[in-house]
Design a protein around this motif. Structure first.
Motif, PDB file in Angstrom:
ATOM      1  N   MET A 214       0.746  -1.182   0.072  1.00 39.91           N
ATOM      2  CA  MET A 214      -0.026  -0.009  -0.080  1.00 39.91           C
ATOM      3  C   MET A 214       0.785   1.158  -0.061  1.00 39.91           C
ATOM      4  O   MET A 214       1.965   1.447   0.653  1.00 39.91           O
ATOM      5  N   ALA A 215       0.508   2.158  -0.855  1.00 34.46           N
ATOM      6  CA  ALA A 215       1.352   3.432  -1.026  1.00 34.46           C
ATOM      7  C   ALA A 215       1.137   4.212   0.414  1.00 34.46           C
ATOM      8  O   ALA A 215       0.024   4.141   1.138  1.00 34.46           O
ATOM      9  N   SER A 216       2.199   4.910   0.878  1.00 38.54           N
ATOM     10  CA  SER A 216       2.309   5.808   1.777  1.00 38.54           C
ATOM     11  C   SER A 216       1.209   6.901   1.832  1.00 38.54           C
ATOM     12  O   SER A 216       0.602   7.469   2.856  1.00 38.54           O
ATOM     13  N   GLU A 217       0.662   7.305   0.572  1.00 41.67           N
ATOM     14  CA  GLU A 217      -0.242   8.480   0.568  1.00 41.67           C
ATOM     15  C   GLU A 217      -1.664   7.720   0.872  1.00 41.67           C
ATOM     16  O   GLU A 217      -2.459   8.901   1.325  1.00 41.67           O
ATOM     17  N   ASP A 218      -1.781   6.544   0.988  1.00 40.79           N
ATOM     18  CA  ASP A 218      -3.259   6.125   1.297  1.00 40.79           C
ATOM     19  C   ASP A 218      -3.345   5.926   2.953  1.00 40.79           C
ATOM     20  O   ASP A 218      -4.269   5.611   3.279  1.00 40.79           O
ATOM     21  N   LEU A 219      -2.293   6.013   3.599  1.00 44.83           N
ATOM     22  CA  LEU A 219      -2.343   5.759   5.145  1.00 44.83           C
ATOM     23  C   LEU A 219      -2.648   7.156   5.714  1.00 44.83           C
ATOM     24  O   LEU A 219      -2.765   8.227   5.127  1.00 44.83           O
ATOM     25  N   ILE A 220      -3.512   6.993   6.848  1.00 48.32           N
ATOM     26  CA  ILE A 220      -4.151   8.212   7.258  1.00 48.32           C
ATOM     27  C   ILE A 220      -3.095   8.072   8.696  1.00 48.32           C
ATOM     28  O   ILE A 220      -3.210   7.379   9.568  1.00 48.32           O
ATOM     29  N   GLU A 221      -2.680   9.493   8.845  1.00 48.58           N
ATOM     30  CA  GLU A 221      -1.785   9.785  10.235  1.00 48.58           C
ATOM     31  C   GLU A 221      -2.956  10.356  11.211  1.00 48.58           C
ATOM     32  O   GLU A 221      -3.578  11.277  11.124  1.00 48.58           O
ATOM     33  N   LEU A 222      -2.755   9.597  12.450  1.00 48.77           N
ATOM     34  CA  LEU A 222      -3.841   9.925  13.586  1.00 48.77           C
ATOM     35  C   LEU A 222      -3.172  10.114  14.938  1.00 48.77           C
ATOM     36  O   LEU A 222      -2.014   9.576  14.982  1.00 48.77           O
ATOM     37  N   LYS A 223      -3.603  10.870  15.712  1.00 51.18           N
ATOM     38  CA  LYS A 223      -3.316  11.066  16.727  1.00 51.18           C
ATOM     39  C   LYS A 223      -4.312  11.071  17.915  1.00 51.18           C
ATOM     40  O   LYS A 223      -5.522  11.355  17.561  1.00 51.18           O
ATOM     41  N   PHE A 224      -4.324  10.589  19.138  1.00 58.15           N
ATOM     42  CA  PHE A 224      -5.168  10.425  20.136  1.00 58.15           C
ATOM     43  C   PHE A 224      -5.030  11.404  21.052  1.00 58.15           C
ATOM     44  O   PHE A 224      -4.190  11.466  21.929  1.00 58.15           O
ATOM     45  N   ARG A 225      -6.072  12.252  21.410  1.00 61.57           N
ATOM     46  CA  ARG A 225      -5.997  13.259  22.322  1.00 61.57           C
ATOM     47  C   ARG A 225      -6.687  12.905  23.607  1.00 61.57           C
ATOM     48  O   ARG A 225      -8.046  12.700  23.688  1.00 61.57           O
ATOM     49  N   LEU A 226      -5.897  12.837  24.806  1.00 66.46           N
ATOM     50  CA  LEU A 226      -6.637  12.447  26.046  1.00 66.46           C
ATOM     51  C   LEU A 226      -7.183  13.426  26.844  1.00 66.46           C
ATOM     52  O   LEU A 226      -7.144  14.670  26.354  1.00 66.46           O
ATOM     53  N   ALA A 227      -8.305  13.275  27.715  1.00 62.58           N
ATOM     54  CA  ALA A 227      -9.041  14.468  28.379  1.00 62.58           C
ATOM     55  C   ALA A 227      -7.733  15.125  29.010  1.00 62.58           C
ATOM     56  O   ALA A 227      -8.311  16.444  29.213  1.00 62.58           O
ATOM     57  N   ASP A 228      -6.827  14.986  29.475  1.00 67.12           N
ATOM     58  CA  ASP A 228      -5.804  15.793  30.034  1.00 67.12           C
ATOM     59  C   ASP A 228      -5.067  16.814  29.228  1.00 67.12           C
ATOM     60  O   ASP A 228      -4.117  17.451  29.400  1.00 67.12           O
TER      61      ASP A 228
ATOM     62  N   GLY B 157      -0.667  15.679   4.292  1.00 66.16           N
ATOM     63  CA  GLY B 157       0.384  15.785   5.379  1.00 66.16           C
ATOM     64  C   GLY B 157      -0.339  16.293   6.473  1.00 66.16           C
ATOM     65  O   GLY B 157       0.465  16.797   7.484  1.00 66.16           O
ATOM     66  N   GLY B 158      -1.494  16.262   6.786  1.00 66.63           N
ATOM     67  CA  GLY B 158      -2.077  16.861   7.995  1.00 66.63           C
ATOM     68  C   GLY B 158      -2.393  15.575   8.866  1.00 66.63           C
ATOM     69  O   GLY B 158      -2.537  14.459   8.561  1.00 66.63           O
ATOM     70  N   VAL B 159      -2.442  15.823  10.167  1.00 64.44           N
ATOM     71  CA  VAL B 159      -2.732  14.943  11.371  1.00 64.44           C
ATOM     72  C   VAL B 159      -4.158  14.953  11.493  1.00 64.44           C
ATOM     73  O   VAL B 159      -4.815  16.045  12.178  1.00 64.44           O
ATOM     74  N   ILE B 160      -4.925  13.960  11.630  1.00 61.70           N
ATOM     75  CA  ILE B 160      -6.335  13.952  12.288  1.00 61.70           C
ATOM     76  C   ILE B 160      -6.132  13.916  13.645  1.00 61.70           C
ATOM     77  O   ILE B 160      -5.573  12.655  14.204  1.00 61.70           O
ATOM     78  N   THR B 161      -7.025  14.313  14.548  1.00 58.16           N
ATOM     79  CA  THR B 161      -6.824  14.333  15.887  1.00 58.16           C
ATOM     80  C   THR B 161      -8.059  13.755  16.283  1.00 58.16           C
ATOM     81  O   THR B 161      -9.158  14.242  16.016  1.00 58.16           O
ATOM     82  N   MET B 162      -8.319  12.519  17.025  1.00 54.76           N
ATOM     83  CA  MET B 162      -9.261  11.800  17.511  1.00 54.76           C
ATOM     84  C   MET B 162      -9.293  12.078  19.408  1.00 54.76           C
ATOM     85  O   MET B 162      -8.333  11.959  19.668  1.00 54.76           O
ATOM     86  N   HIS B 163     -10.395  12.329  19.643  1.00 49.05           N
ATOM     87  CA  HIS B 163     -10.668  12.379  21.152  1.00 49.05           C
ATOM     88  C   HIS B 163     -10.840  11.037  21.761  1.00 49.05           C
ATOM     89  O   HIS B 163     -11.836  10.252  21.405  1.00 49.05           O
ATOM     90  N   VAL B 164     -10.225  10.838  22.887  1.00 48.88           N
ATOM     91  CA  VAL B 164     -10.332   9.816  23.485  1.00 48.88           C
ATOM     92  C   VAL B 164     -11.091   9.692  24.827  1.00 48.88           C
ATOM     93  O   VAL B 164     -10.765  10.547  25.719  1.00 48.88           O
ATOM     94  N   VAL B 165     -12.251   9.110  25.066  1.00 47.43           N
ATOM     95  CA  VAL B 165     -12.752   9.540  26.507  1.00 47.43           C
ATOM     96  C   VAL B 165     -12.901   7.948  26.992  1.00 47.43           C
ATOM     97  O   VAL B 165     -13.116   6.923  26.303  1.00 47.43           O
ATOM     98  N   VAL B 166     -12.732   7.970  28.350  1.00 45.35           N
ATOM     99  CA  VAL B 166     -12.703   6.790  29.005  1.00 45.35           C
ATOM    100  C   VAL B 166     -13.921   6.738  30.218  1.00 45.35           C
ATOM    101  O   VAL B 166     -14.091   7.596  30.638  1.00 45.35           O
ATOM    102  N   ARG B 167     -14.593   5.679  29.990  1.00 45.50           N
ATOM    103  CA  ARG B 167     -15.662   5.397  30.965  1.00 45.50           C
ATOM    104  C   ARG B 167     -15.014   4.961  32.291  1.00 45.50           C
ATOM    105  O   ARG B 167     -14.324   4.014  32.392  1.00 45.50           O
ATOM    106  N   PRO B 168     -15.352   5.616  33.384  1.00 40.44           N
ATOM    107  CA  PRO B 168     -14.650   5.561  34.658  1.00 40.44           C
ATOM    108  C   PRO B 168     -15.317   4.292  35.257  1.00 40.44           C
ATOM    109  O   PRO B 168     -16.451   3.888  35.090  1.00 40.44           O
ATOM    110  N   PRO B 169     -14.253   3.349  35.951  1.00 42.24           N
ATOM    111  CA  PRO B 169     -14.883   1.963  36.331  1.00 42.24           C
ATOM    112  C   PRO B 169     -15.780   2.432  37.767  1.00 42.24           C
ATOM    113  O   PRO B 169     -15.462   3.354  38.387  1.00 42.24           O
ATOM    114  N   LEU B 170     -16.775   1.913  37.805  1.00 41.89           N
ATOM    115  CA  LEU B 170     -17.638   1.863  38.977  1.00 41.89           C
ATOM    116  C   LEU B 170     -16.726   1.496  40.222  1.00 41.89           C
ATOM    117  O   LEU B 170     -16.320   0.069  40.061  1.00 41.89           O
TER     118      LEU B 170
END
Length: 118
Positions: A1-15, A82-95
């Motif tokens: 697969m060509a590198s142009e087809d790859l999606i660059e992602l980063k994951f933003r945590l709550a803090d 050349g852009g990075v897509i930021t996804m937000h990460v939400v964690v369900r707190p354990p009871l």
């Protein structure tokens, strides 16, 4: 697969800290992304997720479903050269045990009912 087809992602945590960025294929499932987040979760952070079901990924205001791929989730492939897509990460707190015990005890107390007919 060509590198142009790859999606660059980063994951933003709550803090505000990030995991990544890394490049992924559009055929990558959301569940596998969550697995990578679990593996890379910072060890010093408290209340980290235990399973992929404890994690929700949000992109463009939508919660992504585990069984879908990045392409099916309508992540913009190739729209941001050349852009990075930021996804937000939400964690369900354990009871905590106290909370789950209280919920169980409260439900048994409320099991009775009474009626008044006038």
């Amino acid at each position: 697969m060509a590198s142009e087809d790859l999606i660059e992602l980063k994951f933003r945590l709550a803090d505000g800290t990030d995991i990544g960025p890394s490049k992924y294929s559009p055929a990558t499932t959301v569940a596998s992304l969550k697995g990578k987040i679990l593996a890379q979760w910072p060890k010093e952070k408290e209340n980290g997720p235990k399973t992929i079901n404890d994690v929700k990924l949000i992109n463009a205001g939508k919660i992504l479903e585990n069984n879908r791929t990045l392409a099916e989730s309508r992540v913009p492939v190739g729209e941001l050269p050349g852009g990075v897509i930021t996804m937000h990460v939400v964690v369900r707190p354990p009871l905590s045990d106290k909370i789950s015990d209280k919920l169980h005890n409260d439900s048994s107390e409320k099991a009775c009912c009474s009626c008044s007919i006038l």
